[in-house]
Motif scaffolding. Sequence first.
Motif, PDB file in Angstrom:
ATOM      1  N   ILE A 145     -10.859  -6.797   0.143  1.00  0.00           N
ATOM      2  CA  ILE A 145     -10.386  -6.229   1.403  1.00  0.00           C
ATOM      3  C   ILE A 145      -8.953  -6.682   1.663  1.00  0.00           C
ATOM      4  O   ILE A 145      -8.680  -7.872   1.802  1.00  0.00           O
ATOM      5  N   GLY A 146      -8.045  -5.720   1.734  1.00  0.00           N
ATOM      6  CA  GLY A 146      -6.663  -6.047   2.024  1.00  0.00           C
ATOM      7  C   GLY A 146      -5.980  -6.768   0.880  1.00  0.00           C
ATOM      8  O   GLY A 146      -6.586  -7.142  -0.124  1.00  0.00           O
ATOM      9  N   SER A 863     -11.841   3.812   3.227  1.00  0.00           N
ATOM     10  CA  SER A 863     -10.954   4.595   2.373  1.00  0.00           C
ATOM     11  C   SER A 863     -11.365   6.064   2.420  1.00  0.00           C
ATOM     12  O   SER A 863     -12.535   6.391   2.574  1.00  0.00           O
ATOM     13  N   LYS A 864     -10.391   6.942   2.248  1.00  0.00           N
ATOM     14  CA  LYS A 864     -10.640   8.388   2.173  1.00  0.00           C
ATOM     15  C   LYS A 864      -9.936   8.925   0.932  1.00  0.00           C
ATOM     16  O   LYS A 864      -8.732   8.758   0.757  1.00  0.00           O
ATOM     17  N   GLY A 865     -10.729   9.547   0.042  1.00  0.00           N
ATOM     18  CA  GLY A 865     -10.192  10.055  -1.194  1.00  0.00           C
ATOM     19  C   GLY A 865      -9.743  11.503  -1.085  1.00  0.00           C
ATOM     20  O   GLY A 865     -10.284  12.289  -0.298  1.00  0.00           O
ATOM     21  N   LEU A 878      -7.431   1.807   4.834  1.00  0.00           N
ATOM     22  CA  LEU A 878      -7.193   1.010   6.040  1.00  0.00           C
ATOM     23  C   LEU A 878      -8.046  -0.242   5.943  1.00  0.00           C
ATOM     24  O   LEU A 878      -9.272  -0.164   5.811  1.00  0.00           O
ATOM     25  N   SER A 879      -7.386  -1.398   6.025  1.00  0.00           N
ATOM     26  CA  SER A 879      -8.097  -2.681   5.976  1.00  0.00           C
ATOM     27  C   SER A 879      -7.937  -3.390   7.305  1.00  0.00           C
ATOM     28  O   SER A 879      -6.867  -3.346   7.925  1.00  0.00           O
ATOM     29  N   TYR A 939      -4.192  -5.665  10.597  1.00  0.00           N
ATOM     30  CA  TYR A 939      -4.472  -4.411   9.916  1.00  0.00           C
ATOM     31  C   TYR A 939      -3.541  -4.275   8.710  1.00  0.00           C
ATOM     32  O   TYR A 939      -2.477  -4.904   8.642  1.00  0.00           O
ATOM     33  N   GLU A 940      -3.940  -3.443   7.798  1.00  0.00           N
ATOM     34  CA  GLU A 940      -3.109  -3.180   6.632  1.00  0.00           C
ATOM     35  C   GLU A 940      -3.413  -1.770   6.148  1.00  0.00           C
ATOM     36  O   GLU A 940      -4.579  -1.344   6.149  1.00  0.00           O
ATOM     37  N   ILE A 941      -2.389  -1.036   5.789  1.00  0.00           N
ATOM     38  CA  ILE A 941      -2.603   0.301   5.246  1.00  0.00           C
ATOM     39  C   ILE A 941      -2.260   0.295   3.760  1.00  0.00           C
ATOM     40  O   ILE A 941      -1.480  -0.537   3.299  1.00  0.00           O
TER      41      ILE A 941
END
Length: 947
Positions: A145-146, A863-865, A878-879, A939-941
């Motif tokens: 994660i992240g 996540s979105k693929g 997005l984490s 947060y982290e993208i």
Amino acid sequence: MKKFFLSLFLVFLSSFSFAVVEYGQLLVSVVDENDQPLPGVSITIESPAMMGTKTLLTNEKGEALFIQLKPGEYAVSCQIEGWQPARYEKNKVSLDRTTKLIIKMQPAEKFKEEVIVVGQAPIVDPTQTNTGDVFDSTYLQETAIGSGGRSYQSVLAQTGGVAGGANPSVLGSTLGENNYLIDGLSTTDPVTATFGTNFNFDAIQEISFQTGGFEAEYGQATGGIVNVITKSGGNTFDGSFDIRYSNESFYEGSDKYPVWEPYDPQRDDTSFYNPAFSLGGPIIKDKVWFFFSVQDEQAKVTPAGVDYNYKWDGQNYMGKVTWQISPNDTLIGKYSADPAAIHSVNADILNAYEATYRQDQGGDIYQLDYSRIFSNNLLFTFKIGINNQYLDAYPETGDLDSPSYYDISTGYSWGNYPNAQYSDRDRKEGLFSLTYFKNNLVGDHTFKFGGEYHDVLFGWYSFTPGDRSYYYWDYDDDGTSEPYFKYVYERVPELEYKGKQWTLYLQDEWRILPNLTVKPGIRYDVAKYWNDQRTYFDPDIMDYRKGPVADFKKWQVRLGFAWDIFNDAKTVLRGYYGRFMHPSALTLPEFLRASDYSYSLWYSAEFFAWYFGMTPEEVCEIFGPCDEEGYLLYQDITLTGNKADPNLRPTYADQFSIGIEREIFPRTGLELTYVQKRTKDILEDSCGGYDEDGNFIDPIDYIDDPDTWADYYWDLCQFFYMRNNPYALRYYYGYILKLESRYKDWFHVKLDYTYSKAYESVGYTQNAGTDFDLPIHYINRYGYASLDNRHYLKLNGYFFLPYDFSVGMNAFFRTGRPYTKYTDRYGIQGEGYPEPPTYGDYFLEKRGSYRLNSIWWIDFQVSKGFNITEGVKAKAILSINNLTNNEFVLARNGRWWSTDPNEEGAGDGSGGTVFTDLYPDGYPIDFGDAYAWMTPRSYEIGLRVEF
């Protein structure tokens, strides 16, 4: 005759060998409709992880064992005349594991089409005797994660019985007792015995983390064995681009801490990004593969209360070529590097910018592997590696001429960083192995005979900028710190310390019955170290002789068993007993260096004037002379080399474990294990000396005489003495419950619960802490370890959801860790109690008598693929770290201003007072006050493209 000499030659080579497992095994057992063995079945396996295919015939027991398989998913095809063909797909082979696939074939007349079964290989390894986890590439990508989770070090914390951070404590061992292997070669730092290299996460194929019970082929650790296998490419071109990003707007603030300036991300500059690229594929299909990766990592953090940044500027590179010379011969070459520059490493409110330091680190690793399968019964491998690492730490400003200043009352530093050091940390290795499979010798055997050789070097140059350091103290309690004393140092030239380590071992995996495996093994380790003049102190002649300063040798017997109770690879009872030696590190010969080292201690005339009720001029006249800065020489000190017990023995651990594992659902296992470990012959230094008659003076002899404690250092501590201190103890026991499920292809969940107790009297000190220097240091030392976690629950996993969504989670709960009430040299003497120590800490109550509160934490990722084009897929990520924004306390002040543990008011301000230009009034930290907290939610993208 030629075969005889060839076998003799291989046995000779193997005497210098070490079979570090980088592969898994697949045992295919074929039976008929009546569950009777079916010999002569043609078994063919194929996988993207291997070049070409492999085919074997089942033996009279209906079994075919495929060895030296790269981790991955394998398809198994079975054919024999008169029987219906069968194909079993997605059979997972893991690192350091044996996958047992039981296939029941049906007569051809019953079926018209080939039987195809997907993913039915049992999750339970019926021959495994060790404890730990295996993490495959999919699990690593989805549960890291992240950016903070995208390293092989961070993944280790997911395993039961493991505590701590990047250098974990494994089953109660310290952070310096693990062995870190990458593609079979040790990358452990030869100086600190901690992890020695960083790595691009996208270059990792699989990680095996053994926490205990490892076979004789593994060693140089009393903690865990980390075995990282890198990707090799394949017959198709595959790659990835991955980047993660965050800045101060991605962080939430806190209105609670730190007390001197609550964290405000909008005020403090923070950012992170780490673009990474990898590509693998064929140079010649089924013949030559390549893989390479590159990563750039940039991070910047501004600690609360300061106006400068901590910065990380690092890169990771790897290139690898795999050549299948013939179906039985493989050659692999690899190069990797991890340079990094870390600015203001110690950035915080207690350090002015000019008192911070920069650290340059990294190095180059070269590796060459060769393996040959001579037959289905004989396997030979060969490895060589060169690992040249460096670590330089020096003032951030680059100023090597100005002195440093430190305020004892507040802990604040300014002026300069007090040290500059430049070091090389090199390791050269040669590894070979010979594995021989022998059936029908009172059962079936897998014999492994081998060893290893390491040549390690520590080249070190260290000095104090300006050759002096100043100390201030508010000794008169007027609210202002004044000059107290200074050290003036003589520079020591660059020095070199060397070591050699080698191993012999013999291991057998003995299948006495089809469902009973016994693993007897024995390992012999040798580790020798030389100091800068290649001498050691001989107490018989009271002088130095040529030779190693340490010469460690130890036999280590290991015995494990695995009983597949119902012979279906679903219920396995395991037991293990083993002894593990730790080879120590190059800090040991550095501690025992032969070169003289001189410094002088000067006290401020102003301090003596206050102490004696005189003027500084009178002090200089009576006790002088004073130097031009108004300091009075107190003592000239020349260290002529520390000494070691001539009978110094290596540290080792004895471990016992018993456990049972059951497949409760398809690809779902439940495991319960009890582990007990006791570490012995721990190395640690003490003060030592000789009386007028030449008798050795030992602080142990004065422990029960408090009246002697105050004067012991100045009167009796003439040198430091390295030994196996009988008061240095470590003990651990725990119950580990693990549930792991891949019941469906769309999820993988791992739940670990550990109940344990960890005791110690000394932690990680690189053998030379202050824990047992003086008699006062021995008091109350044995108790709960700093990483004692009574209850520790971990939940990790991922889910693939509709519409190409996926979620990953890391979560844990643990009860509070211990801390200890102590005083130091600045403690106020309590009436009727001993004086505080001249240096170091005096534990006023039993170690670990106080506890922090329990904490829990959740990291979450979604996540979105998106399909960009055929064969190219993107993923938006997005984490969220600390999903629930907990603000639990991680540490509290244990310092006490008295040697009387019950003195009223002795805890007030005992942690010192923080002074800065921004906060002139300071913030006192009392005993039990918090000074470290969990970081707020952030947060982290990210964007990931796979092709």
